[in-house]
Scaffold this active site. Structure first.
Site, PDB file in Angstrom:
ATOM      1  N   CYS A   2       0.830  -1.202   0.000  1.00 28.00           N
ATOM      2  CA  CYS A   2       0.000   0.000   0.000  1.00 28.00           C
ATOM      3  C   CYS A   2       0.873   1.264   0.000  1.00 28.00           C
ATOM      4  O   CYS A   2       1.856   1.345   0.722  1.00 28.00           O
ATOM      5  CB  CYS A   2      -0.951   0.083   1.193  1.00 28.00           C
ATOM      6  SG  CYS A   2      -2.130  -1.264   1.247  1.00 28.00           S
ATOM      7  N   ARG A  27       4.034  -0.336  -4.749  1.00 29.60           N
ATOM      8  CA  ARG A  27       3.766  -0.845  -3.415  1.00 29.60           C
ATOM      9  C   ARG A  27       2.503  -1.693  -3.342  1.00 29.60           C
ATOM     10  O   ARG A  27       2.223  -2.333  -2.329  1.00 29.60           O
ATOM     11  CB  ARG A  27       3.617   0.313  -2.417  1.00 29.60           C
ATOM     12  CG  ARG A  27       4.804   1.238  -2.385  1.00 29.60           C
ATOM     13  CD  ARG A  27       4.569   2.352  -1.397  1.00 29.60           C
ATOM     14  NE  ARG A  27       4.560   1.841  -0.051  1.00 29.60           N
ATOM     15  CZ  ARG A  27       5.638   1.670   0.696  1.00 29.60           C
ATOM     16  NH1 ARG A  27       6.821   1.977   0.209  1.00 29.60           N
ATOM     17  NH2 ARG A  27       5.550   1.199   1.917  1.00 29.60           N
ATOM     18  N   TRP A  76      -2.624  -2.852  -1.713  1.00 37.30           N
ATOM     19  CA  TRP A  76      -2.280  -4.275  -1.850  1.00 37.30           C
ATOM     20  C   TRP A  76      -3.119  -4.952  -0.774  1.00 37.30           C
ATOM     21  O   TRP A  76      -2.849  -4.807   0.418  1.00 37.30           O
ATOM     22  CB  TRP A  76      -0.793  -4.497  -1.603  1.00 37.30           C
ATOM     23  CG  TRP A  76      -0.332  -5.887  -1.879  1.00 37.30           C
ATOM     24  CD1 TRP A  76       0.138  -6.360  -3.074  1.00 37.30           C
ATOM     25  CD2 TRP A  76      -0.275  -6.986  -0.957  1.00 37.30           C
ATOM     26  NE1 TRP A  76       0.477  -7.689  -2.943  1.00 37.30           N
ATOM     27  CE2 TRP A  76       0.229  -8.101  -1.663  1.00 37.30           C
ATOM     28  CE3 TRP A  76      -0.610  -7.145   0.383  1.00 37.30           C
ATOM     29  CZ2 TRP A  76       0.412  -9.350  -1.066  1.00 37.30           C
ATOM     30  CZ3 TRP A  76      -0.434  -8.388   0.977  1.00 37.30           C
ATOM     31  CH2 TRP A  76       0.075  -9.480   0.243  1.00 37.30           C
ATOM     32  N   ASN A 102      -1.512   2.165   5.554  1.00 39.50           N
ATOM     33  CA  ASN A 102      -0.600   1.114   5.105  1.00 39.50           C
ATOM     34  C   ASN A 102      -0.202   0.331   6.350  1.00 39.50           C
ATOM     35  O   ASN A 102       0.293   0.922   7.307  1.00 39.50           O
ATOM     36  CB  ASN A 102       0.638   1.752   4.456  1.00 39.50           C
ATOM     37  CG  ASN A 102       1.735   0.745   4.196  1.00 39.50           C
ATOM     38  OD1 ASN A 102       1.462  -0.437   3.971  1.00 39.50           O
ATOM     39  ND2 ASN A 102       2.983   1.200   4.220  1.00 39.50           N
ATOM     40  N   GLY A 103      -0.449  -0.975   6.334  1.00 38.78           N
ATOM     41  CA  GLY A 103      -0.127  -1.797   7.503  1.00 38.78           C
ATOM     42  C   GLY A 103      -1.302  -2.689   7.850  1.00 38.78           C
ATOM     43  O   GLY A 103      -2.178  -2.927   7.014  1.00 38.78           O
ATOM     44  N   GLU A 482      18.077 -17.033  -7.572  1.00 42.60           N
ATOM     45  CA  GLU A 482      17.602 -15.721  -8.011  1.00 42.60           C
ATOM     46  C   GLU A 482      17.025 -15.802  -9.434  1.00 42.60           C
ATOM     47  O   GLU A 482      15.989 -15.205  -9.725  1.00 42.60           O
ATOM     48  CB  GLU A 482      18.757 -14.705  -7.935  1.00 42.60           C
ATOM     49  CG  GLU A 482      18.434 -13.308  -8.417  1.00 42.60           C
ATOM     50  CD  GLU A 482      17.345 -12.598  -7.627  1.00 42.60           C
ATOM     51  OE1 GLU A 482      16.879 -13.124  -6.607  1.00 42.60           O
ATOM     52  OE2 GLU A 482      16.931 -11.509  -8.072  1.00 42.60           O
ATOM     53  N   LYS A 486      13.227 -14.757 -10.345  1.00 45.41           N
ATOM     54  CA  LYS A 486      12.934 -13.735 -11.353  1.00 45.41           C
ATOM     55  C   LYS A 486      11.917 -14.276 -12.344  1.00 45.41           C
ATOM     56  O   LYS A 486      10.945 -13.615 -12.686  1.00 45.41           O
ATOM     57  CB  LYS A 486      14.193 -13.334 -12.142  1.00 45.41           C
ATOM     58  CG  LYS A 486      15.188 -12.439 -11.503  1.00 45.41           C
ATOM     59  CD  LYS A 486      14.787 -10.991 -11.387  1.00 45.41           C
ATOM     60  CE  LYS A 486      13.988 -10.769 -10.167  1.00 45.41           C
ATOM     61  NZ  LYS A 486      14.610 -10.505  -8.915  1.00 45.41           N
ATOM     62  N   GLU A 489       8.360 -14.881 -10.749  1.00 42.65           N
ATOM     63  CA  GLU A 489       7.598 -13.719 -10.278  1.00 42.65           C
ATOM     64  C   GLU A 489       7.059 -12.878 -11.414  1.00 42.65           C
ATOM     65  O   GLU A 489       5.980 -12.307 -11.287  1.00 42.65           O
ATOM     66  CB  GLU A 489       8.364 -12.888  -9.239  1.00 42.65           C
ATOM     67  CG  GLU A 489       9.588 -12.168  -9.704  1.00 42.65           C
ATOM     68  CD  GLU A 489      10.329 -11.440  -8.565  1.00 42.65           C
ATOM     69  OE1 GLU A 489       9.712 -11.109  -7.547  1.00 42.65           O
ATOM     70  OE2 GLU A 489      11.532 -11.199  -8.716  1.00 42.65           O
ATOM     71  N   HIS A 505      17.808 -36.723  -5.595  1.00 44.73           N
ATOM     72  CA  HIS A 505      17.089 -37.114  -4.382  1.00 44.73           C
ATOM     73  C   HIS A 505      15.597 -36.798  -4.483  1.00 44.73           C
ATOM     74  O   HIS A 505      14.964 -36.496  -3.479  1.00 44.73           O
ATOM     75  CB  HIS A 505      17.720 -36.446  -3.162  1.00 44.73           C
ATOM     76  CG  HIS A 505      19.144 -36.850  -2.961  1.00 44.73           C
ATOM     77  ND1 HIS A 505      19.510 -38.114  -2.553  1.00 44.73           N
ATOM     78  CD2 HIS A 505      20.299 -36.188  -3.182  1.00 44.73           C
ATOM     79  CE1 HIS A 505      20.831 -38.199  -2.505  1.00 44.73           C
ATOM     80  NE2 HIS A 505      21.333 -37.043  -2.883  1.00 44.73           N
ATOM     81  N   LYS A 605       6.410  -4.390  -4.120  1.00 42.20           N
ATOM     82  CA  LYS A 605       7.855  -4.276  -3.960  1.00 42.20           C
ATOM     83  C   LYS A 605       8.278  -4.177  -2.501  1.00 42.20           C
ATOM     84  O   LYS A 605       9.286  -4.728  -2.093  1.00 42.20           O
ATOM     85  CB  LYS A 605       8.353  -3.049  -4.714  1.00 42.20           C
ATOM     86  CG  LYS A 605       9.859  -3.001  -4.771  1.00 42.20           C
ATOM     87  CD  LYS A 605      10.331  -2.106  -5.850  1.00 42.20           C
ATOM     88  CE  LYS A 605      11.831  -2.203  -5.992  1.00 42.20           C
ATOM     89  NZ  LYS A 605      12.269  -3.527  -6.487  1.00 42.20           N
TER      90      LYS A 605
HETATM   91  C1  G6P Z   1       9.805  -8.101  -2.199  1.00 44.98           C
HETATM   92  C2  G6P Z   1      10.428  -7.635  -3.498  1.00 44.98           C
HETATM   93  C3  G6P Z   1      11.758  -8.350  -3.720  1.00 44.98           C
HETATM   94  C4  G6P Z   1      12.674  -8.119  -2.534  1.00 44.98           C
HETATM   95  C5  G6P Z   1      12.010  -8.542  -1.226  1.00 44.98           C
HETATM   96  C6  G6P Z   1      12.811  -8.071  -0.030  1.00 44.98           C
HETATM   97  O1  G6P Z   1       9.417  -9.426  -2.306  1.00 44.98           O
HETATM   98  O2  G6P Z   1       9.566  -7.887  -4.590  1.00 44.98           O
HETATM   99  O3  G6P Z   1      12.364  -7.854  -4.890  1.00 44.98           O
HETATM  100  O4  G6P Z   1      13.846  -8.852  -2.714  1.00 44.98           O
HETATM  101  O5  G6P Z   1      10.720  -7.926  -1.104  1.00 44.98           O
HETATM  102  O6  G6P Z   1      12.785  -6.678  -0.008  1.00 44.98           O
HETATM  103  P1  G6P Z   1      13.911  -5.756   0.566  1.00 44.98           P
HETATM  104  O7  G6P Z   1      13.416  -4.362   0.273  1.00 44.98           O
HETATM  105  O8  G6P Z   1      13.963  -6.032   2.030  1.00 44.98           O
HETATM  106  O9  G6P Z   1      15.167  -6.078  -0.135  1.00 44.98           O
END
Ligand code: G6P
Length: 610
Positions: A2, A27, A76, A102-103, A482, A486, A489, A505, A605
């Site tokens: 949010c 956000r 969100w 937000n929260g 990673e 990527k 997501e 395994h 994000k």
């Molecule tokens: C979300 C973002 C990721 C990020 C993660 C941790 O999931 O989409 O890209 O790695 O949060 O966020 P931070 O701001 O703590 O790196």
């Protein structure tokens, strides 16, 4: 999670709120809304399920809503599915109070029941509505008393923007465990979840602390701390350009941010290399402290956690100290073994991820010293850590991180070299070699990014695969994590990353003719071992996209279907190069699949709720 924005001044608020929201959509983006107070119109609320465009169209870019005081929100969803009714602002029964939040209000159910018992009718399923209704219930003419009384009843995390129709000369901002900044203008003031929303209007910002309550008027801001004592907040000047948070000709922020990586690496690393040495002016660790360090605990979430996975391999090799990497959401609840000799390395792009923040506080409480690697200046983690090393990636807007990941990696290399040097455990030749090679990374990154067309071609071959497996060993495995994240997501393709030796395994049972396996084999000491695993999946019909260093290319092409080559570099630095093709592959696959790359479904994000 949010985004909230607020404005009070002497001009129309709605267009400014919409503009601010457009910069906060990363956000959360399932619904939006605004509330604006106009002298003739009273409090007008417009909100709708969907992206900001819906709200913008509904209000003709803000032109249909008049007044110089208002709040806006991009959501969100936590409590209550995305819908018009559940969008913020939430309004009290009489329409007097409008609240953006937000929260999470953890005790909302109990407050709701109490208020319903008093005959108050609720119109949404949100936790936020209880704030608006409780404000109304507590209101007897004094705004500040009402807000204070209401806050005393709330438990949980909240950044709030509050407007009351009876007090049109005030905008209230409250912060508890969710980020909130104030933008100071000439004849106007703003509040926002982060500086990107205000920077077009003012570069002078201050950061609220937990428990703070701010009263914004057109002419100034008064901040009261948790004890309701007046406090002076330092005002910081934000010096990056608004263009840094715009697409600059690229179709997506993610594409722009991928391409910005060589420069971001330069900005993060080069000023910290002087006369062949890593100089971290920000840090004051003594050799004694480092020698007595019993453990390095890396704490992070998401991609930042994946940086930690790479760092573990490198730091253990360099320092010969145990390094434990843990997900922040697990750390808090696993009764971690932390002593006053433990160093907690906390990694976070936003500096606001609630789990990482809470884990950091727990590590501190247990006696650890905290070193934070953070991208957002002035964020909560940066302010609460004992020491901070900033990544200078600039604002990152795409939900899927790229340049923040790369700069975090870079900082972990610097930490490793700096600590090893302080402890006297690295020989000069190796130190000089790695420092020398750090300087070459941006150019090598540029060379890889120039291969974008090849990777686009591979993506066009594989974008319809329902399931993808990333395999690697050692740091290649860490980068595979990673690469897999990527891909899933932003393209919504099921993908998993496996330490190649673990495949047998269980997971190999999923390999069937046509399954795509991305094999990372850049780490030369384990190249042959990895290739044996590749042969195993090939013999079960998998299609393999391989990645290795130039010197191993000839061997790899004989076995895999397609090969991505990266320049030679010191093994410790390989992840900085390996990850680029992974990012490009995910991007192009998502593009081919027509996905909303910068705003993938269900994600946000900045994850500021548990
Ligand atoms: C979300 C973002 C990721 C990020 C993660 C941790 O999931 O989409 O890209 O790695 O949060 O966020 P931070 O701001 O703590 O790196």
């Amino acid at each position: 999670m949010c985004g909230i924005v607020g404005f009070i001044g002497n001009e129309e608020a709605a267009p400014i709120l919409l503009d601010g929201l457009s910069r906060l959509e990363y956000r959360g983006y399932d619904s939006t809304g605004l509330a604006v107070y106009g002298e003739a119109e009273g409090l007008q609320v417009v909100k709708a399920k969907g992206r900001l465009k819906v709200l913008s169209d509904l209000t003709q870019g803000g032109a249909t809503v008049h007044g110089a005081l208002g709040v806006g929100h991009t959501r969100w969803a936590t409590h209550g599915a995305p819908s018009d009714a559940n969008s913020h602002p939430q309004v009290s029964e009489s329409g007097r109070f409008a609240v953006v939040h937000n929260g999470i209000i953890e005790n909302y159910a109990e407050i709701k029941e109490f208020l319903q018992g008093k005959g108050i009718k609720f119109t949404s399923q949100t936790d936020t509505e209880v704030v608006a209704q409780l404000l109304e219930y507590n209101y007897h003419g004094g705004l500040l008393e009402t807000v204070n009384k209401t806050l005393q009843r709330l438990r949980g995390a909240y950044a709030l923007g509050i407007v009351c129709a009876n007090h049109p000369d005030m905008l209230i901002a409250v912060r508890q465990d969710s980020p909130l900044i104030i933008g100071h203008g000439d004849g106007f003031q703003m509040l926002a979840s982060d500086v990107t929303a205000v920077i077009k209007y003012t570069r002078e910002v201050s950061y609220l602390d937990d428990g703070d309550l701010a009263i914004l008027t057109a002419d100034g801001v008064e901040v009261l701390d948790r004890y309701r004592q007046r406090v002076e907040k330092p005002v910081s000047h934000v010096d990056w350009e608004i263009s840094a948070a715009e697409k600059g000709g690229y179709e997506h922020f993610m594409a722009k941010e991928i391409m910005e990586q060589p420069e971001a690496f330069r900005k993060t690393v080069f000023p910290r290399l002087r006369d062949g040495k890593v100089i971290l002016d920000e840090l004051t660790y003594t050799p004694e402290y480092l020698k007595n360090m019993d453990k390095l605990y890396i704490i992070a979430c998401g991609s930042s956690y994946h940086v930690g996975m790479v760092a573990k391999y490198n730091l253990e090799k360099l320092l010969r100290k145990p390094v434990e990497v843990t997900l922040a959401s697990e750390f808090r609840y696993c009764d971690p073994i932390v002593t006053e000799h433990t160093l907690a390395l906390v990694i976070s792009q936003s500096g606001e991820t609630i789990d990482t923040l809470a884990a950091m506080r727990e590590a501190k409480r247990l006696g650890a010293r905290v070193l934070a690697v953070v991208n957002v200046v002035g964020s909560t983690i940066a302010r609460e850590a004992d020491d901070v090393l900033y990544t200078w990636a600039g604002p990152e807007i795409a939900v899927a991180t790229t340049k923040a990941y790369s700069t975090q990696l870079a900082v972990t290399y610097l930490i490793g070299l700096y600590f090893a040097d302080q402890m006297g455990v690295i020989d000069k030749k190796m130190y000089d070699e790695i420092v020398g090679q750090l300087l070459q990374i941006p150019t090598k990154m540029e060379a890889i990014l120039e291969q974008s067309k090849d990777i686009q071609y591979f993506a066009s071959l594989y974008f319809n695969h329902p399931s993808v497996f990333f395999i690697g060993r050692n740091i290649d495995y860490a980068v595979g994590l990673e690469g897999s994240l990527k891909l899933k997501e932003i393209s919504y393709i099921h993908s998993e990353a496996y330490a190649a030796g673990e495949l047998k395994h269980g997971t190999i049972s999923l390999i069937e003719p046509g399954t795509l396996v991305v094999a990372l084999a850049s780490y030369a000491p384990l190249f042959e071992k990895l290739m044996s695993n590749v042969v195993e999946v090939k013999s079960r019909g998998a299609s393999v996209l391989g990645l290795t260093v130039e010197s191993k290319g000839e061997e790899m092409v004989k076995i895999v279907d397609h090969t991505i080559l990266i320049p030679e570099v010191h093994p410790m630095l390989l992840p900085s190069l390996d990850v680029l093709p992974m990012q490009l592959f995910a991007y192009h696959v998502a593009l081919q699949r027509g996905c909303d790359i910068d705003k993938p479904r269900n994600l946000a994000k900045s994850v500021t709720v548990e």
